[in-house]
Design a protein around this motif. Structure first.
Motif, short mmCIF file in Angstrom:
data_model
loop_
_atom_site.label_atom_id
_atom_site.label_comp_id
_atom_site.label_asym_id
_atom_site.label_seq_id
_atom_site.Cartn_x
_atom_site.Cartn_y
_atom_site.Cartn_z
N LEU A 36 0.84 -1.21 0.00
CA LEU A 36 0.00 0.00 0.00
C LEU A 36 0.87 1.25 0.00
CD1 LEU A 36 -2.86 -1.01 2.46
CD2 LEU A 36 -2.89 -1.01 -0.04
N GLY A 37 0.54 2.19 -0.91
CA GLY A 37 1.29 3.43 -1.03
C GLY A 37 2.47 3.34 -1.97
N ARG A 38 2.82 2.14 -2.43
CA ARG A 38 3.97 2.01 -3.34
C ARG A 38 3.54 2.18 -4.78
NH1 ARG A 38 7.70 -3.05 -1.65
NH2 ARG A 38 8.98 -2.04 -3.29
N ASN A 39 4.51 2.60 -5.62
CA ASN A 39 4.25 2.77 -7.04
C ASN A 39 4.03 1.38 -7.66
OD1 ASN A 39 5.02 2.88 -10.00
ND2 ASN A 39 5.11 5.08 -9.49
N LEU A 40 2.85 1.17 -8.27
CA LEU A 40 2.46 -0.15 -8.79
C LEU A 40 3.46 -0.68 -9.80
CD1 LEU A 40 0.39 -2.47 -9.14
CD2 LEU A 40 -0.73 -1.03 -10.88
N HIS A 41 3.83 0.13 -10.78
CA HIS A 41 4.63 -0.38 -11.89
C HIS A 41 6.11 -0.49 -11.53
CE1 HIS A 41 1.04 -0.43 -14.14
NE2 HIS A 41 0.91 0.89 -14.26
N GLU A 42 6.56 0.32 -10.59
CA GLU A 42 7.92 0.14 -10.10
C GLU A 42 8.02 -1.16 -9.31
OE1 GLU A 42 9.07 3.54 -7.87
OE2 GLU A 42 9.22 4.87 -9.64
N LEU A 43 6.98 -1.44 -8.51
CA LEU A 43 6.97 -2.66 -7.70
C LEU A 43 6.98 -3.90 -8.58
CD1 LEU A 43 6.54 -4.10 -4.92
CD2 LEU A 43 4.08 -3.98 -5.43
N LEU A 44 6.15 -3.91 -9.62
CA LEU A 44 6.00 -5.11 -10.46
C LEU A 44 6.89 -5.09 -11.69
CD1 LEU A 44 2.09 -5.48 -10.32
CD2 LEU A 44 3.83 -6.52 -8.84
N GLN A 45 7.72 -4.04 -11.86
CA GLN A 45 8.62 -3.91 -13.02
C GLN A 45 7.83 -4.10 -14.32
OE1 GLN A 45 12.39 -6.10 -12.57
NE2 GLN A 45 11.83 -6.50 -10.42
N THR A 46 6.73 -3.39 -14.43
CA THR A 46 5.82 -3.58 -15.54
C THR A 46 6.44 -3.16 -16.87
OG1 THR A 46 3.95 -3.16 -14.06
CG2 THR A 46 3.52 -3.01 -16.42
#
Length: 450
Positions: A36-46
């Motif tokens: 929660l609060g983290r950048n979605l695409h940075e987290l998942l390396q999209t």
């Protein structure tokens, strides 16, 4: 709670995660309190299929976007997911959010890629193969034909697809012949080979060697045929030339033998008749050996046929005085001639002095394949129940021919034993020195191909 089991999330327009379902936790490996609060695409390396600005513009314009994304789990595993994105606006009181429903399609996309690669490879093979490749249903309607097949028929695919031989081939007899061959494959439920003559407008006919096999559906029922045809016109022309050359050679050899016989007859006129008849008989034996090879196009001959050819002058293998047996074995041409001449000498001696000079005498002819370090042919001529044998003081021409020439031509050994109970000749030779290579089987013409 039940919906929470699915993989869906909510993020702000700033890409920060605001909601993370239990399904997302299982799929990606992170708990909700960790993301929660983290950048979605940075987290998942999209990795996006198009620029992210285009995706955001589509969301703003239509409110939704659907597409595949490449992402990574907590342990580094790459996933392919289909993301269904929808934007929700709440006015000035609350910021807009993006809802995303995630579906893991990694296995599906891998299967689709593998299938696409297989189809591309198959298509490449089909289109680059110089021969014809085609498939038809049970009614004979064309389902697939490569470019070479279309070129041979002389029509575009649009005029071939779904049509039968009778509809796209100009020659009715030709279409009927091809259809008959197709029908036999379906009825026998097995692969068959045919020679099919195909006519093209303004061109001479060409001969195709066609291999046609049943085509099965997923229920293992025959749904049609699939065929591959190779142009063998040039090969057939060369084969015909070779046949003509061999026939001419055979004719000349016969003439030469006839000339030799005539010369011998004139030269030996007035001499000892026994000498003349002995030479004449040997020339006839040589001519008989050539006859055996002529029937086989000088590719070799079966050992049994060689024995039968030699014994023909005294009743052949049906004569009860002969007891013959051995496995099928095809001999090289030079071995056929050498063995024929050797057997002629043994037969002549048996008729004059040995077992065949007595109506109660018998001759046992046996051969077998044994392994003695290497595979060997063992051939035996054994006489029994004839006059008592007395060993000669000197070796005559016939004995020398068998023991020396035959052994040399067969690359083995040959020995004659003058046993009191009957003459015995034993020949041994390495199988690779005497056996002909595997015979090429001529493919039958099936159906009316004119």
């Amino acid at each position: 709670a039940t919906l929470d089991l699915g993989a869906f999330l909510m993020r702000g327009t700033d890409l920060r995660i605001r909601y993370w379902s239990e399904g997302c936790a299982r799929l990606y490996g992170w708990r909700a309190d960790e993301v929660l609060g983290r950048n979605l695409h940075e987290l998942l390396q999209t990795v996006f299929p198009i620029p992210t600005a285009d995706i955001e513009a589509a969301l703003a314009r239509s409110g939704t976007w659907v597409g595949d994304l490449r992402q990574r789990t907590r342990d580094g595993q790459e996933l392919v997911v289909t993301a269904h994105k929808a934007i929700r606006h709440y006015g000035n009181s609350r910021p807009s959010v993006v809802l995303e429903v995630i579906t893991d399609v990694t296995g599906q996309r891998q299967a689709e890629r593998a299938l696409a690669q297989s189809q591309a490879l198959l298509q490449t093979v089909i289109e680059t193969t110089p021969g014809l490749i085609y498939a038809k249903d049970r009614q004979g309607r064309m389902l697939m034909a490569n470019s070479a097949t279309q070129a041979l028929i002389g029509r575009p695919w649009q005029e071939i697809e779904g049509r039968t031989n009778e509809e796209f081939l100009d020659d009715a007899a030709q279409a009927e012949a091809v259809t008959e061959n197709d029908r036999q494959v379906l009825e026998r439920a097995q692969a068959l080979e045919f020679e099919e003559i195909i006519y093209q407008r303004g061109q001479p006919p060409r001969t195709w060697l066609s291999t046609k096999s049943p085509m099965y559906g997923i229920d293992r029922q025959i749904t049609g045929i699939i065929g591959v045809s190779v142009d063998v016109t040039e090969r057939k022309r060369i084969e015909e030339q070779l046949r003509q050359m061999i026939n001419e050679l055979n004719h000349r050899v016969k003439n030469t033998l006839a000339t030799v016989q005539a010369i011998a007859s004139q030269t030996l006129r007035g001499t000892d008749p026994a000498i003349f008849h002995s030479l004449e008989a040997r020339l006839r034996a040589l001519s008989a050996a050539h006859d055996v090879l002529t029937r086989e196009a000088w590719e070799g001959a079966d050992l049994l046929a060689v024995v039968e050819g030699v014994l023909k002058s005294c009743g052949g293998i049906g004569n009860p005085q002969f007891d013959i047996g051995g496995p099928p074995l095809r001999l090289q041409p030079q071995v056929v001639i050498a063995l024929s001449m050797g057997l002629h000498e043994l037969l002549s001696n048996a008729l004059k002095y040995g077992a065949l000079s007595d109506q109660n005498g018998r001759v046992f002819i046996r051969w077998r394949i044994v392994r003695d370090g290497e595979r060997m042919l063992q051939f035996t001529w054994a006489e029994r129940d004839g006059p008592r044998v007395v060993a000669p003081v000197t070796r005559g021409f016939g004995t020398k021919l068998v023991e020396r020439s035959l052994a040399q031509d067969l690359g083995g050994t040959a020995a004659i034993t003058f046993d009191p109970d009957g003459v015995v000749c034993t020949v041994e030779a390495p199988l690779h020195e005497v056996a002909a290579s595997a015979r090429v089987t001529t493919l039958p013409r099936v159906g009316r191909l004119t």
